[in-house]
Design an enzyme around this catalytic site. Structure first.
Site, PDB file in Angstrom:
ATOM      1  N   ASP A   1     -25.312-137.744  18.317  1.00 25.87           N
ATOM      2  CA  ASP A   1     -25.771-136.877  17.228  1.00 25.87           C
ATOM      3  C   ASP A   1     -26.520-135.663  17.782  1.00 25.87           C
ATOM      4  O   ASP A   1     -26.205-135.184  18.871  1.00 25.87           O
ATOM      5  CB  ASP A   1     -26.618-137.719  16.248  1.00 25.87           C
ATOM      6  N   SER A   2     -27.503-135.170  17.045  1.00 25.76           N
ATOM      7  CA  SER A   2     -28.191-133.936  17.477  1.00 25.76           C
ATOM      8  C   SER A   2     -28.873-134.095  18.829  1.00 25.76           C
ATOM      9  O   SER A   2     -29.019-133.117  19.563  1.00 25.76           O
ATOM     10  CB  SER A   2     -29.223-133.513  16.424  1.00 25.76           C
TER      11      SER A   2
END
Lengths: 245, 245
Positions: free
Chosen positions: A10-11
């Site tokens: 993810d981020s």
């Protein structure tokens, strides 16, 4: 042929090439040995990640030699709070991770698979961050709690054991250090330079345990000091054979 | 399919994934859009670089969409001084660069080719660096001079004009700023964080001019805010078509 590793997540993976990021550091550690391919998707949970698998690595003739799978921070967003659309129940999270691991293992049974748990959550840090964005209009309750994220981390480690793949318990590891809340997390969730350094260190450690030790891998071409300017053909030919692992 | 750009050069390219490096910054700029593949070889000159071309990108099914070619700092090492084994006459340097450019253009005529000149040399910085390593035993005369490196930079720009490819005159650009000697160069040759920032900025500018503007390229998958949790198939399907440039 240069092999490559993939960072899927993810981020925290997407941002890993920002200054002091763990992805850049990994690319630097493996320079001239293994390419580092980043596949990070901010805001994604493990359910959405499944939709990417079939097209994630189109363009590479060979499967990666290793992959880090780093989801859970969004899955663990709480129902009934501001990020609930990202929430995935923990049982499903575990099954989604299983599907992701199996996908990569099917590409290449020899692939070194490393699952990373989400980092711990500093709820006060999340609240401060929300106030910095929205002032008095900020929500009262953090959209994630450390306790719930810990439940996800536990299932992540369980799954790694079940499947016999490597794992990094970032949730636990970070909390071993006094003041982890500010030292490792910039907004209660994402990583500071020191938090990135921990991830880099852990990934390098686990990759090395799994047979991908940068200090033991041959560089792709001779070091400049090994080149004989009077016999270039020989300098490059010999090395091509040596590097043929 | 994710496209990729290749950074081909000497130590200034090899080190571009160190903290604050221009390679990492580029990977961050093009995140979720274009992969950045580093092929940097410390100490190499353009003559030695020719030996790498045939095997440099084995493993990639498609040619890169862009390449930076960044040699000359070692070619410009002076005869009769400590790094003379790396020296390449300036006429040959230009011809080697021509071969490198042609190699990439043959892989794909549409490829965006950017030649970067060596940075300027701060001779006093080189001498300080030598003294820090060897003390009183350090050589008296810098193994490179700014003047001679400038001759190489000029030929590099000439060649880019002849071939109609993009170029970055780093040698000139850096010297436009007062105090460039320490501001941009850490040891009179390699880049500081600010020196790396200039290279990043220039590469992004030229890539954008050449049609590879990160702000205009589609991301590979939908932004998390665009995903409809109630209709995931549609969210991912639609985007696949949109991203089909």
């Amino acid at each position: 042929m240069r092999s490559h590793v993939v960072l899927f997540g993810d981020s925290i993976t997407e941002q890993s090439f920002k200054p002091n990021g763990w992805g850049s550091a990994l690319a630097n550690t493996y320079t001239r040995k293994v390419d580092v391919v980043v596949r990070g998707y901010g805001g994604y949970n493990s359910r959405w990640a499944l939709f990417l698998l079939q097209t994630l690595l189109v363009g590479y003739t060979n499967p990666p030699v290793a992959v880090t799978i780093f989801f859970g921070a969004n899955d663990a967003a709480l129902l009934g709070r501001t990020s609930e659309r990202q929430h995935v129940p923990v049982e499903e999270y575990k099954e989604n991770l299983r599907k992701i691991v199996c996908h990569f293992k099917e590409l290449s049974p020899a692939m070194l698979v490393v699952i990373i748990t989400p980092p711990p959550i500093n709820e006060e840090g999340r609240n401060e961050y929300a106030r910095s964005l929205y002032g008095d209009k900020a929500r009262e309750l953090s959209e994630r709690t450390n306790e719930v994220t810990g439940v996800y981390a536990k299932q992540c480690i369980e799954l790694a054991k079940e499947l016999g793949v490597y794992s990094i318990n970032l949730w636990s590891k970070m909390q071993e250090t006094e003041g982890w809340q500010k030292k490792f997390l910039s907004d209660g969730l994402h990583l500071t330079a020191e938090g990135n350094a921990i991830v880099h260190e852990e990934v390098v450690r686990v990759f090395s345990e799994g047979g991908l030790d940068a200090t033991q891998l041959a560089s792709d071409y001779p070091h400049h000091s090994e080149i004989d300017p009077k016999n270039l053909e020989k300098s490059f030919q010999e090395r091509s054979c040596k590097a043929d692992l």
